[in-house]
Design an enzyme around this catalytic site. Structure first.
Site, PDB file in Angstrom:
ATOM      1  N   LYS A  58       0.823  -1.219   0.000  1.00 19.88           N
ATOM      2  CA  LYS A  58       0.000   0.000   0.000  1.00 19.88           C
ATOM      3  C   LYS A  58       0.855   1.266   0.000  1.00 19.88           C
ATOM      4  O   LYS A  58       0.590   2.194  -0.753  1.00 19.88           O
ATOM      5  CB  LYS A  58      -0.909   0.044   1.240  1.00 19.88           C
ATOM      6  CG  LYS A  58      -1.955  -1.044   1.313  1.00 19.88           C
ATOM      7  CD  LYS A  58      -2.949  -0.788   2.445  1.00 19.88           C
ATOM      8  CE  LYS A  58      -2.321  -0.739   3.814  1.00 19.88           C
ATOM      9  NZ  LYS A  58      -1.739  -2.009   4.281  1.00 19.88           N
ATOM     10  N   ARG A  74      10.625  -0.951  11.675  1.00 11.61           N
ATOM     11  CA  ARG A  74       9.336  -0.625  12.310  1.00 11.61           C
ATOM     12  C   ARG A  74       9.093  -1.544  13.500  1.00 11.61           C
ATOM     13  O   ARG A  74       9.243  -2.754  13.372  1.00 11.61           O
ATOM     14  CB  ARG A  74       8.201  -0.822  11.286  1.00 11.61           C
ATOM     15  CG  ARG A  74       7.773   0.431  10.584  1.00 11.61           C
ATOM     16  CD  ARG A  74       6.735   0.147   9.539  1.00 11.61           C
ATOM     17  NE  ARG A  74       5.498  -0.410  10.058  1.00 11.61           N
ATOM     18  CZ  ARG A  74       4.380  -0.504   9.341  1.00 11.61           C
ATOM     19  NH1 ARG A  74       4.360  -0.068   8.109  1.00 11.61           N
ATOM     20  NH2 ARG A  74       3.299  -1.009   9.861  1.00 11.61           N
ATOM     21  N   ARG A 124      -1.410  -8.612  13.158  1.00 18.20           N
ATOM     22  CA  ARG A 124      -1.892  -7.648  12.154  1.00 18.20           C
ATOM     23  C   ARG A 124      -2.617  -8.370  11.017  1.00 18.20           C
ATOM     24  O   ARG A 124      -3.614  -7.866  10.495  1.00 18.20           O
ATOM     25  CB  ARG A 124      -0.710  -6.806  11.618  1.00 18.20           C
ATOM     26  CG  ARG A 124      -0.262  -5.752  12.634  1.00 18.20           C
ATOM     27  CD  ARG A 124       1.150  -5.282  12.374  1.00 18.20           C
ATOM     28  NE  ARG A 124       1.294  -4.596  11.125  1.00 18.20           N
ATOM     29  CZ  ARG A 124       2.446  -4.519  10.452  1.00 18.20           C
ATOM     30  NH1 ARG A 124       3.531  -5.094  10.904  1.00 18.20           N
ATOM     31  NH2 ARG A 124       2.489  -3.856   9.321  1.00 18.20           N
TER      32      ARG A 124
HETATM   33  P1  AMP Z   1       0.075   0.609   8.351  1.00 15.98           P
HETATM   34  O1  AMP Z   1       1.276   1.471   8.241  1.00 15.98           O
HETATM   35  O2  AMP Z   1      -1.004   0.984   7.390  1.00 15.98           O
HETATM   36  O3  AMP Z   1       0.414  -0.859   8.321  1.00 15.98           O
HETATM   37  O4  AMP Z   1      -0.555   0.885   9.822  1.00 15.98           O
HETATM   38  C1  AMP Z   1       0.215   0.644  10.984  1.00 15.98           C
HETATM   39  C2  AMP Z   1      -0.694   0.585  12.218  1.00 15.98           C
HETATM   40  O5  AMP Z   1      -1.396   1.830  12.354  1.00 15.98           O
HETATM   41  C3  AMP Z   1      -1.793  -0.464  12.180  1.00 15.98           C
HETATM   42  O6  AMP Z   1      -1.328  -1.754  12.565  1.00 15.98           O
HETATM   43  C4  AMP Z   1      -2.787   0.127  13.180  1.00 15.98           C
HETATM   44  O7  AMP Z   1      -2.340  -0.051  14.504  1.00 15.98           O
HETATM   45  C5  AMP Z   1      -2.707   1.615  12.872  1.00 15.98           C
HETATM   46  N1  AMP Z   1      -3.685   2.030  11.835  1.00 15.98           N
HETATM   47  C6  AMP Z   1      -3.420   2.422  10.559  1.00 15.98           C
HETATM   48  N2  AMP Z   1      -4.556   2.747   9.902  1.00 15.98           N
HETATM   49  C7  AMP Z   1      -5.559   2.545  10.782  1.00 15.98           C
HETATM   50  C8  AMP Z   1      -6.981   2.681  10.706  1.00 15.98           C
HETATM   51  N3  AMP Z   1      -7.599   3.083   9.586  1.00 15.98           N
HETATM   52  N4  AMP Z   1      -7.699   2.379  11.816  1.00 15.98           N
HETATM   53  C9  AMP Z   1      -7.111   1.977  12.951  1.00 15.98           C
HETATM   54  N5  AMP Z   1      -5.791   1.809  13.084  1.00 15.98           N
HETATM   55  C10 AMP Z   1      -5.004   2.092  12.019  1.00 15.98           C
END
Ligand code: AMP
Length: 205
Positions: A28, A148, A159
């Site tokens: 993404k 990360r 996740r």
């Molecule tokens: P990502 O970088 O998109 O993998 O997001 C990392 C972390 O941010 C996720 O594992 C969630 O803890 C939090 N997060 C990101 N987007 C959302 C969302 N739309 N709703 C809730 N938590 C989010």
């Protein structure tokens, strides 16, 4: 479709609002950046914005840090407060490429009510699909490079589970609304970008 035609006419540009959803490791972030650049859209990455808040140790960052470390979704009210002003503002300009939001049907329903009122509803939803073993392989490879804190084997498992339970139902939700485009994200980065652009070209034609 009419909404899209109307916005084009109004701002004389290729305004478009796109959601990018997919499991962790589906690309993404990478695709979001590339597409935003190619299409002239604003890239809004939910996870990046949250990580910036944690990094800066803001009150919001302190509120979400533990959820993120555990691989859980942060509370809906927090993510809405953080994202919505940015999304609505981008929609007023040339459109948004939103990655990582929504992550549940509840978030989608809540955002839709507000976005509809503001003329900021998505025109298309891209779902980046890839097999589980490829996702895990990519995340653990990324861990070695980006460091990360949530890219470790235990949190990755959590996740992926959160994705299956909370986020995957969005696939049917958006398919039923005629917005969904499934893209095979196990291909190489360039090919995935081209496949997404081809899907979006059909939306805007
Ligand atoms: P990502 O970088 O998109 O993998 O997001 C990392 C972390 O941010 C996720 O594992 C969630 O803890 C939090 N997060 C990101 N987007 C959302 C969302 N739309 N709703 C809730 N938590 C989010």
């Amino acid at each position: 479709m009419w909404g899209f035609a109307f916005r084009r006419a109004r701002c004389q540009c290729d305004a478009m609002n796109v959601l990018l959803i997919g499991p962790p490791g589906s690309g993404k972030g990478t695709q979001g950046e590339r597409l935003a650049q190619r299409l002239g859209l604003e890239h809004i990455a939910a996870g990046d914005l949250l990580r910036a808040e944690v990094e800066a140790d803001t009150p919001l960052g302190r509120q979400v840090a533990d959820y993120m470390r555990r691989g859980e979704l942060v509370p809906d009210d927090v993510i809405m407060k953080l994202l919505l002003p940015k999304v609505l503002a981008a929609a007023q300009r040339n459109g948004y490429l939103l990655d990582g939001f929504p992550r549940s049907v509840d978030q989608a329903v809540e955002a839709k009510a507000l976005a509809d009122q503001a003329g900021a509803a998505p025109d298309a939803v891209i779902y980046l699909d890839a097999p589980r073993d490829e996702l895990v392989r990519r995340i653990l490879a990324r861990a070695a490079i980006e460091g990360r804190p949530d890219d470790n084997p235990e949190t990755v498992h959590k996740r992926l589970q959160v994705f299956d339970e909370a986020t995957r139902p969005l696939v049917d939700y958006y398919r039923e609304r005629g917005l969904l485009h499934v893209v095979d994200a196990s291909k190489g980065e360039d090919e995935v970008t081209e496949d997404i652009l081809a899907a979006l070209a059909k939306v805007s034609s």
